[in-house]
Design an enzyme around this catalytic site. Structure first.
Site, PDB file in Angstrom:
ATOM      1  N   GLY A 172      34.859  23.234  -6.666  1.00  0.00           N
ATOM      2  CA  GLY A 172      35.465  22.574  -5.501  1.00  0.00           C
ATOM      3  C   GLY A 172      34.554  21.446  -5.042  1.00  0.00           C
ATOM      4  N   ARG A 173      34.499  21.245  -3.715  1.00  0.00           N
ATOM      5  CA  ARG A 173      33.704  20.126  -3.178  1.00  0.00           C
ATOM      6  C   ARG A 173      32.232  20.217  -3.605  1.00  0.00           C
ATOM      7  NH1 ARG A 173      37.454  21.304   1.345  1.00  0.00           N
ATOM      8  NH2 ARG A 173      36.295  23.255   1.334  1.00  0.00           N
ATOM      9  N   ILE A 174      31.599  21.378  -3.339  1.00  0.00           N
ATOM     10  CA  ILE A 174      30.152  21.482  -3.606  1.00  0.00           C
ATOM     11  C   ILE A 174      29.889  21.557  -5.117  1.00  0.00           C
ATOM     12  CG2 ILE A 174      28.056  22.838  -3.179  1.00  0.00           C
ATOM     13  CD1 ILE A 174      29.391  23.695  -0.481  1.00  0.00           C
TER      14      ILE A 174
ATOM     15  N   THR B 142      24.091  29.441  -4.098  1.00  0.00           N
ATOM     16  CA  THR B 142      24.102  28.871  -2.745  1.00  0.00           C
ATOM     17  C   THR B 142      25.464  29.129  -2.094  1.00  0.00           C
ATOM     18  OG1 THR B 142      24.789  26.716  -3.597  1.00  0.00           O
ATOM     19  CG2 THR B 142      22.427  27.013  -3.226  1.00  0.00           C
TER      20      THR B 142
ATOM     21  N   ARG C  13      27.621  32.647  -1.307  1.00  0.00           N
ATOM     22  CA  ARG C  13      27.449  33.725  -0.329  1.00  0.00           C
ATOM     23  C   ARG C  13      26.780  34.905  -1.025  1.00  0.00           C
ATOM     24  NH1 ARG C  13      28.009  30.606   3.212  1.00  0.00           N
ATOM     25  NH2 ARG C  13      29.628  30.499   4.815  1.00  0.00           N
TER      26      ARG C  13
ATOM     27  N   GLU D 100      22.014  39.501   5.324  1.00  0.00           N
ATOM     28  CA  GLU D 100      21.140  38.461   5.855  1.00  0.00           C
ATOM     29  C   GLU D 100      20.758  38.861   7.270  1.00  0.00           C
ATOM     30  OE1 GLU D 100      23.111  34.680   5.453  1.00  0.00           O
ATOM     31  OE2 GLU D 100      22.890  34.714   3.280  1.00  0.00           O
TER      32      GLU D 100
ATOM     33  N   HIS E 158      19.108  31.040   3.797  1.00  0.00           N
ATOM     34  CA  HIS E 158      20.420  30.414   4.020  1.00  0.00           C
ATOM     35  C   HIS E 158      20.284  29.020   4.654  1.00  0.00           C
ATOM     36  CE1 HIS E 158      24.928  31.459   4.626  1.00  0.00           C
ATOM     37  NE2 HIS E 158      24.772  30.174   4.424  1.00  0.00           N
TER      38      HIS E 158
HETATM   39  P1  NAP Z   1      35.811  24.631  -2.000  1.00  0.00           P
HETATM   40  O1  NAP Z   1      35.928  23.146  -2.038  1.00  0.00           O
HETATM   41  O2  NAP Z   1      36.967  25.438  -1.492  1.00  0.00           O
HETATM   42  O3  NAP Z   1      35.418  25.128  -3.468  1.00  0.00           O
HETATM   43  C1  NAP Z   1      35.476  26.442  -3.902  1.00  0.00           C
HETATM   44  C2  NAP Z   1      36.015  26.412  -5.309  1.00  0.00           C
HETATM   45  O4  NAP Z   1      35.916  27.724  -5.891  1.00  0.00           O
HETATM   46  C3  NAP Z   1      37.498  26.023  -5.357  1.00  0.00           C
HETATM   47  O5  NAP Z   1      37.680  25.071  -6.385  1.00  0.00           O
HETATM   48  C4  NAP Z   1      38.180  27.350  -5.717  1.00  0.00           C
HETATM   49  O6  NAP Z   1      39.375  27.167  -6.411  1.00  0.00           O
HETATM   50  C5  NAP Z   1      37.128  27.974  -6.605  1.00  0.00           C
HETATM   51  N1  NAP Z   1      37.314  29.398  -6.810  1.00  0.00           N
HETATM   52  C6  NAP Z   1      37.832  30.316  -5.949  1.00  0.00           C
HETATM   53  N2  NAP Z   1      37.814  31.542  -6.508  1.00  0.00           N
HETATM   54  C7  NAP Z   1      37.286  31.393  -7.749  1.00  0.00           C
HETATM   55  C8  NAP Z   1      37.013  32.278  -8.806  1.00  0.00           C
HETATM   56  N3  NAP Z   1      37.266  33.590  -8.701  1.00  0.00           N
HETATM   57  N4  NAP Z   1      36.462  31.777  -9.956  1.00  0.00           N
HETATM   58  C9  NAP Z   1      36.204  30.462 -10.073  1.00  0.00           C
HETATM   59  N5  NAP Z   1      36.448  29.560  -9.083  1.00  0.00           N
HETATM   60  C10 NAP Z   1      36.975  30.022  -7.949  1.00  0.00           C
HETATM   61  O7  NAP Z   1      34.576  25.060  -1.109  1.00  0.00           O
HETATM   62  P2  NAP Z   1      33.151  24.313  -0.961  1.00  0.00           P
HETATM   63  O8  NAP Z   1      33.183  23.429   0.221  1.00  0.00           O
HETATM   64  O9  NAP Z   1      32.769  23.765  -2.289  1.00  0.00           O
HETATM   65  O10 NAP Z   1      32.238  25.587  -0.588  1.00  0.00           O
HETATM   66  C11 NAP Z   1      32.104  26.656  -1.487  1.00  0.00           C
HETATM   67  C12 NAP Z   1      31.399  27.815  -0.829  1.00  0.00           C
HETATM   68  O11 NAP Z   1      30.043  27.507  -0.641  1.00  0.00           O
HETATM   69  C13 NAP Z   1      31.899  28.157   0.585  1.00  0.00           C
HETATM   70  O12 NAP Z   1      33.028  29.025   0.552  1.00  0.00           O
HETATM   71  C14 NAP Z   1      30.710  28.799   1.249  1.00  0.00           C
HETATM   72  O13 NAP Z   1      30.791  30.186   1.164  1.00  0.00           O
HETATM   73  C15 NAP Z   1      29.535  28.285   0.427  1.00  0.00           C
HETATM   74  N6  NAP Z   1      28.632  27.428   1.210  1.00  0.00           N
HETATM   75  C16 NAP Z   1      27.352  27.821   1.410  1.00  0.00           C
HETATM   76  C17 NAP Z   1      26.492  27.013   2.122  1.00  0.00           C
HETATM   77  C18 NAP Z   1      25.067  27.417   2.338  1.00  0.00           C
HETATM   78  O14 NAP Z   1      24.519  27.098   3.392  1.00  0.00           O
HETATM   79  N7  NAP Z   1      24.439  28.080   1.393  1.00  0.00           N
HETATM   80  C19 NAP Z   1      26.930  25.795   2.653  1.00  0.00           C
HETATM   81  C20 NAP Z   1      28.241  25.425   2.427  1.00  0.00           C
HETATM   82  C21 NAP Z   1      29.097  26.256   1.714  1.00  0.00           C
HETATM   83  P3  NAP Z   1      40.784  27.170  -5.577  1.00  0.00           P
HETATM   84  O15 NAP Z   1      40.664  26.070  -4.579  1.00  0.00           O
HETATM   85  O16 NAP Z   1      41.782  26.949  -6.640  1.00  0.00           O
HETATM   86  O17 NAP Z   1      40.856  28.521  -4.916  1.00  0.00           O
END
Ligand code: NAP
Length: 333
Positions: free
Chosen positions: A157-159, A233, A235, A264, A283
């Site tokens: 996804g985005r990250i 990075t 969860r 955490e 985190h």
């Molecule tokens: P995002 O844009 O929604 O990206 C998540 C991606 O994972 C989407 O492409 C999603 O596909 C895919 N996905 C979902 N289930 C999957 C699976 N079982 N196998 C493979 N891919 C799968 O979210 P993001 O903004 O990149 O953020 C991702 C996560 O990073 C967040 O949910 C958050 O928990 C974590 N995060 C952590 C921090 C930190 O401080 N460490 C900061 C920011 C975010 P679909 O869209 O098709 O479901």
């Protein structure tokens, strides 16, 4: 009209707080530690709007205790695994999050951790400070190369994509596994087994939900290369920490770097803390000043919109609006 009641579960950075204060008079939890469940319920009872953090567990019991007047839940994070979104949807409550503004900071943190684990930066720093540096040696603290290596991204996804973009500059081949994501930044879609068998670095970017709980388990780790570095990075709950401990201790994989743990904070008796080949930080994925300012602003915009009865700029359950509009149209028939 009575003034809406609002509870903010911690002091958030000024941009967001100031925006809320321009419109409303919020109650704010001012302590550094989060409110306990009992304190949260007590202080949030009767509020119209709740602005919460990932340390607050907002489940259906909490929603019911707050009351049916609750109009919006705004989470200052992109991940919403701490909120029971299905329960909020059932109650017609929109849930807001803060996507996009933390993408670069979290991708930077991912790369920082990946480099640190591969080049043993934390271990080397401890080595030097312990007075163990006696000479330059051809085989002192050798690590892994980036150029020409393969990076596997799970969750594109985005990250995940921002990590792939950075990997281009390091001359890495990039694979990804993410069922519906289109290719970007030269990355190739593959199935999970291929990714694990071929990657020298594996980076996790999926949201935590029932399907991704302990996605990284003993079987997953057994498919990785012995020289591989794992970075999480996303969860903490996505990874089985006992299985990771075993894989690192037995050198099944080379190293790991975790920005997130479960629980955490990580208890100080966690067996992961004894491992030299495991970096763990508290985190900090989105922990840059500008990013946290933007996150607070987005969270405040969601809160204010929800209280004004407007659509949240960033809503994770937009289906609440369909339900609301069909309820309204039935009402006008
Ligand atoms: P995002 O844009 O929604 O990206 C998540 C991606 O994972 C989407 O492409 C999603 O596909 C895919 N996905 C979902 N289930 C999957 C699976 N079982 N196998 C493979 N891919 C799968 O979210 P993001 O903004 O990149 O953020 C991702 C996560 O990073 C967040 O949910 C958050 O928990 C974590 N995060 C952590 C921090 C930190 O401080 N460490 C900061 C920011 C975010 P679909 O869209 O098709 O479901």
């Amino acid at each position: 009209m009575t003034r809406p009641k609002i509870f903010i579960t911690r002091f958030i950075p000024d941009p967001g707080l100031n925006l809320v204060k321009e419109h409303f008079l919020p109650d704010i939890w001012v302590q550094d530690l989060p409110p306990s469940r009992t304190e949260l319920v007590e202080l949030a009872r009767g509020v119209d709007g709740l602005l919460c953090l990932l340390t607050d567990n907002i489940d259906c019991e909490v929603m019911d205790a707050i009351g049916p007047q609750l109009k919006v839940i705004s989470n200052m994070a992109v991940g919403v695994d701490n909120v029971d979104v299905a329960a909020a949807t059932l109650r017609g409550i929109p849930v807001g999050n803060t996507p996009g503004v933390l993408t670069d900071a979290t991708a930077d943190q991912t790369f920082a951790l990946m480099l640190s684990a591969a080049r043993r930066i934390v271990e080397a720093d401890r080595f030097l400070k312990a007075g163990k540096w006696v000479t330059w040696h051809p085989s002192l603290l050798l690590g892994a190369d980036f150029a020409g290596s393969t990076l596997g991204i799970i969750g594109f996804g985005r990250i995940g994509q921002a990590v792939a973009k950075r990997a281009q500059g390091f001359d890495m081949r990039v694979l990804y596994h993410s069922p519906y994501a289109k290719p970007a930044y030269g990355a190739h879609p593959v199935d999970l087994d291929t990714l694990l068998h071929e990657s020298d670095f594996v980076s996790i970017h999926v949201p935590l939900k029932s399907e991704t709980k302990h996605l990284v388990n003993a079987e997953f780790l057994s498919k990785m290369k012995p020289n591989a570095v794992l970075v999480n990075t996303a969860r903490g709950g996505v990874l089985d920490q006992n299985a990771l401990h075993h894989a690192l201790k037995s050198n099944q994989i080379f190293a790991a770097a975790l920005d997130v743990t479960d629980p955490e904070p990580l208890p100080m008796d966690s067996s992961l803390l004894e491992l030299e080949n495991c970096i763990i930080v508290p985190h900090l994925g989105s922990a840059s000043k500008k990013t946290r300012d933007m996150m607070s602003l987005l969270a405040a915009q969601n809160l204010v919109a929800g209280l004004k009865g407007e659509r949240l700029p960033n809503c994770v359950n937009p289906e609440v609006y369909n339900a609301l509009s069909s309820r309204n149209s039935i009402g006008t028939m």
